[in-house]
Design an enzyme around this catalytic site. Sequence first.
Site, PDB file in Angstrom:
ATOM      1  N   ARG A  69       1.643   7.738  -3.836  1.00 63.66           N
ATOM      2  CA  ARG A  69       1.880   6.138  -3.804  1.00 63.66           C
ATOM      3  C   ARG A  69       2.045   5.721  -5.253  1.00 63.66           C
ATOM      4  O   ARG A  69       1.730   4.584  -5.712  1.00 63.66           O
ATOM      5  CB  ARG A  69       0.516   5.766  -2.959  1.00 63.66           C
ATOM      6  CG  ARG A  69       0.850   6.479  -2.010  1.00 63.66           C
ATOM      7  CD  ARG A  69       1.199   5.612  -1.077  1.00 63.66           C
ATOM      8  NE  ARG A  69       0.348   5.999   0.428  1.00 63.66           N
ATOM      9  CZ  ARG A  69       1.610   6.916   1.064  1.00 63.66           C
ATOM     10  NH1 ARG A  69       2.423   8.139   0.335  1.00 63.66           N
ATOM     11  NH2 ARG A  69       1.321   7.255   1.840  1.00 63.66           N
TER      12      ARG A  69
ATOM     13  N   GLU B 155      -5.438   1.510  -3.296  1.00 62.95           N
ATOM     14  CA  GLU B 155      -3.871   1.174  -2.788  1.00 62.95           C
ATOM     15  C   GLU B 155      -2.743   0.348  -2.287  1.00 62.95           C
ATOM     16  O   GLU B 155      -1.941   0.004  -2.493  1.00 62.95           O
ATOM     17  CB  GLU B 155      -3.424   2.084  -0.986  1.00 62.95           C
ATOM     18  CG  GLU B 155      -1.994   1.420  -0.718  1.00 62.95           C
ATOM     19  CD  GLU B 155      -1.232   3.195   0.019  1.00 62.95           C
ATOM     20  OE1 GLU B 155      -2.704   4.307   0.091  1.00 62.95           O
ATOM     21  OE2 GLU B 155      -1.126   2.952   1.038  1.00 62.95           O
TER      22      GLU B 155
ATOM     23  N   SER C  37      -4.202   1.399   4.777  1.00 65.70           N
ATOM     24  CA  SER C  37      -4.695   1.905   3.856  1.00 65.70           C
ATOM     25  C   SER C  37      -5.206   0.968   2.817  1.00 65.70           C
ATOM     26  O   SER C  37      -4.490   0.842   1.937  1.00 65.70           O
ATOM     27  CB  SER C  37      -4.278   3.451   4.013  1.00 65.70           C
ATOM     28  OG  SER C  37      -3.826   3.488   4.835  1.00 65.70           O
TER      29      SER C  37
HETATM   30  C1  FAD Z   1      -0.080  -1.707   9.217  1.00 65.40           C
HETATM   31  C2  FAD Z   1       0.094  -1.063   8.405  1.00 65.40           C
HETATM   32  C3  FAD Z   1       0.858  -0.039   8.224  1.00 65.40           C
HETATM   33  C4  FAD Z   1       0.820   0.333   7.134  1.00 65.40           C
HETATM   34  N1  FAD Z   1       1.556   1.604   7.290  1.00 65.40           N
HETATM   35  C5  FAD Z   1       1.781   2.389   6.114  1.00 65.40           C
HETATM   36  C6  FAD Z   1       1.572   4.029   5.294  1.00 65.40           C
HETATM   37  O1  FAD Z   1       2.074   4.393   6.318  1.00 65.40           O
HETATM   38  N2  FAD Z   1       2.141   4.241   3.933  1.00 65.40           N
HETATM   39  C7  FAD Z   1       2.424   3.466   3.885  1.00 65.40           C
HETATM   40  O2  FAD Z   1       2.768   3.723   2.519  1.00 65.40           O
HETATM   41  N3  FAD Z   1       2.113   2.337   3.732  1.00 65.40           N
HETATM   42  C8  FAD Z   1       1.951   1.535   4.529  1.00 65.40           C
HETATM   43  N4  FAD Z   1       1.445   0.245   4.845  1.00 65.40           N
HETATM   44  C9  FAD Z   1       1.531  -0.565   3.284  1.00 65.40           C
HETATM   45  C10 FAD Z   1       3.316  -0.987   2.975  1.00 65.40           C
HETATM   46  O3  FAD Z   1       3.505  -1.766   4.595  1.00 65.40           O
HETATM   47  C11 FAD Z   1       3.539  -0.094   2.487  1.00 65.40           C
HETATM   48  O4  FAD Z   1       2.923   0.187   1.110  1.00 65.40           O
HETATM   49  C12 FAD Z   1       4.989  -0.677   2.049  1.00 65.40           C
HETATM   50  O5  FAD Z   1       5.954   0.455   0.989  1.00 65.40           O
HETATM   51  C13 FAD Z   1       5.160  -2.097   1.287  1.00 65.40           C
HETATM   52  O6  FAD Z   1       6.199  -2.613   1.223  1.00 65.40           O
HETATM   53  P1  FAD Z   1       6.642  -4.607   1.321  1.00 65.40           P
HETATM   54  O7  FAD Z   1       7.743  -4.461   1.147  1.00 65.40           O
HETATM   55  O8  FAD Z   1       5.703  -4.993   2.148  1.00 65.40           O
HETATM   56  O9  FAD Z   1       6.221  -4.472   0.001  1.00 65.40           O
HETATM   57  P2  FAD Z   1       5.238  -5.806  -0.967  1.00 65.40           P
HETATM   58  O10 FAD Z   1       3.686  -5.480  -0.280  1.00 65.40           O
HETATM   59  O11 FAD Z   1       5.502  -6.713  -0.857  1.00 65.40           O
HETATM   60  O12 FAD Z   1       4.968  -5.187  -2.032  1.00 65.40           O
HETATM   61  C14 FAD Z   1       3.583  -4.287  -2.561  1.00 65.40           C
HETATM   62  C15 FAD Z   1       4.087  -4.415  -4.589  1.00 65.40           C
HETATM   63  O13 FAD Z   1       6.054  -4.021  -5.034  1.00 65.40           O
HETATM   64  C16 FAD Z   1       6.937  -4.560  -5.252  1.00 65.40           C
HETATM   65  N5  FAD Z   1       8.102  -5.289  -4.976  1.00 65.40           N
HETATM   66  C17 FAD Z   1       8.305  -5.135  -3.631  1.00 65.40           C
HETATM   67  N6  FAD Z   1       9.717  -5.087  -3.931  1.00 65.40           N
HETATM   68  C18 FAD Z   1      10.288  -5.040  -5.056  1.00 65.40           C
HETATM   69  C19 FAD Z   1      11.323  -4.993  -5.603  1.00 65.40           C
HETATM   70  N7  FAD Z   1      12.881  -5.348  -4.784  1.00 65.40           N
HETATM   71  N8  FAD Z   1      11.457  -4.325  -6.750  1.00 65.40           N
HETATM   72  C20 FAD Z   1      10.198  -4.582  -7.546  1.00 65.40           C
HETATM   73  N9  FAD Z   1       8.588  -4.011  -7.024  1.00 65.40           N
HETATM   74  C21 FAD Z   1       8.986  -4.865  -5.906  1.00 65.40           C
HETATM   75  C22 FAD Z   1       5.691  -5.873  -5.011  1.00 65.40           C
HETATM   76  O14 FAD Z   1       5.852  -6.805  -7.192  1.00 65.40           O
HETATM   77  C23 FAD Z   1       4.693  -4.843  -5.489  1.00 65.40           C
HETATM   78  O15 FAD Z   1       3.974  -5.282  -6.085  1.00 65.40           O
HETATM   79  C24 FAD Z   1       1.092  -0.512   5.995  1.00 65.40           C
HETATM   80  C25 FAD Z   1       0.518  -1.459   5.858  1.00 65.40           C
HETATM   81  C26 FAD Z   1       0.166  -2.401   7.164  1.00 65.40           C
HETATM   82  C27 FAD Z   1      -0.302  -3.555   7.325  1.00 65.40           C
END
Ligand code: FAD
Length: 331
Positions: free
Chosen positions: A180, A301, A231
């Site tokens: 992570r 996380e 999480s």
């Molecule tokens: C129901 C549910 C289940 C989930 N299951 C998992 C799982 O199994 N495994 C897991 O790892 N995660 C899980 N997650 C968490 C999440 O989906 C992941 O961490 C995912 O990678 C976040 O991506 P996002 O596009 O939504 O990022 P965001 O929430 O939009 O951003 C998260 C971070 O990434 C940065 N960021 C986003 N895009 C960029 C970019 N292009 N350049 C630089 N920085 C950027 C943002 O600035 C922020 O700091 C889950 C979430 C939910 C709601």
Amino acid sequence: MENLEKAIAEIKQALPGLTLLEQEPLAAHCSFRIGGPARALAVPQDVSSLARICSILKEHQLAPFLLGNGTNILFPDEGLQELFLISTEKLQKLFLLPDGAIYAEAGVSLSRLASFAQQNGLQGLEFASGIPGSVGGGVFINAGAYGGELKDVIESVVCLYAPDQGLYELSKEQCAFSYRKSYFSTHGGCMILSAVFRLQPGDREEIAAKMRELNEKRRAKQPLELPSAGSTFKRPEGHFAGALIEQAGLKGFTVGGAQVSEKHAGFVVNVGGATSHDVYDLMLHVRKTVYENSGVVLEPEVIILAPDYKLEDKGPRVHGNIVTVNGPAEE
Ligand SMILES: Cc1cc2nc3c(=O)[nH]c(=O)nc-3n(C[C@H](O)[C@H](O)[C@H](O)COP(=O)(O)OP(=O)(O)OC[C@H]3O[C@@H](n4cnc5c(N)ncnc54)[C@H](O)[C@@H]3O)c2cc1C
């Protein structure tokens, strides 16, 4: 603030066709459904508009905050008036490179990426098909599930580095992925634009069956019917956060509209009208109680975008993933 206002005016002039949302409720842009208004949220059509916005912001000594699908973020109820947000949702290029690797822009969802791999008979991304984030957000945190992590399949990442406005291609090693974490989450200023994924050939039916099996497991165990950010805490070495929280008697524990999920104690869910303060106070209580019960310190996380929170005043300090407005994530 003055700089931000000047930058917004210049961005509007330089990019008249840009979707630029002002005082946009952040609750509409995250899976927690929490967060007040953002002063400015731009949704550029392509990488060159994104780069133009960044260059104008830089002239005003400002760096943007990149938003993917908002599935790993807690936005503050007070909103974000001093930050310029850029959504990657329109960066959707996804194709096979001549050597068989997959090229994906930052806004491509991990589920679309996994389906694309399956359709092309490529295995290795099955674990990612149920993660609701984008490629950019996934790379940022090295998203993973069921024994797989993006680091296992990434070959390289292209990012725009805000301080010098340069485009950089980082190899997997340079991305410094670990559990992570990545170079991008531990150093500020990198905007992930795209990534290349190297997968192995596989049987389309078997890949699809694996994806169905993992998504079925997810539906059975996770509270997908309620808003959350996945999480809440990272997995501490040698333990599972959800099990520690359950053992501390916290399943169902509620603060305002925020609750430790009855279905999976590793998730904090918004059971209706939760504020960021509810979630935050709940997280602090969980951390404190789990520490007293087991001696294990839970690390968030979820990215807590909280420039105003006075963490020290409220109990044990929350380490990691606190994004300050002007700098990189704290270690
Ligand atoms: C129901 C549910 C289940 C989930 N299951 C998992 C799982 O199994 N495994 C897991 O790892 N995660 C899980 N997650 C968490 C999440 O989906 C992941 O961490 C995912 O990678 C976040 O991506 P996002 O596009 O939504 O990022 P965001 O929430 O939009 O951003 C998260 C971070 O990434 C940065 N960021 C986003 N895009 C960029 C970019 N292009 N350049 C630089 N920085 C950027 C943002 O600035 C922020 O700091 C889950 C979430 C939910 C709601």
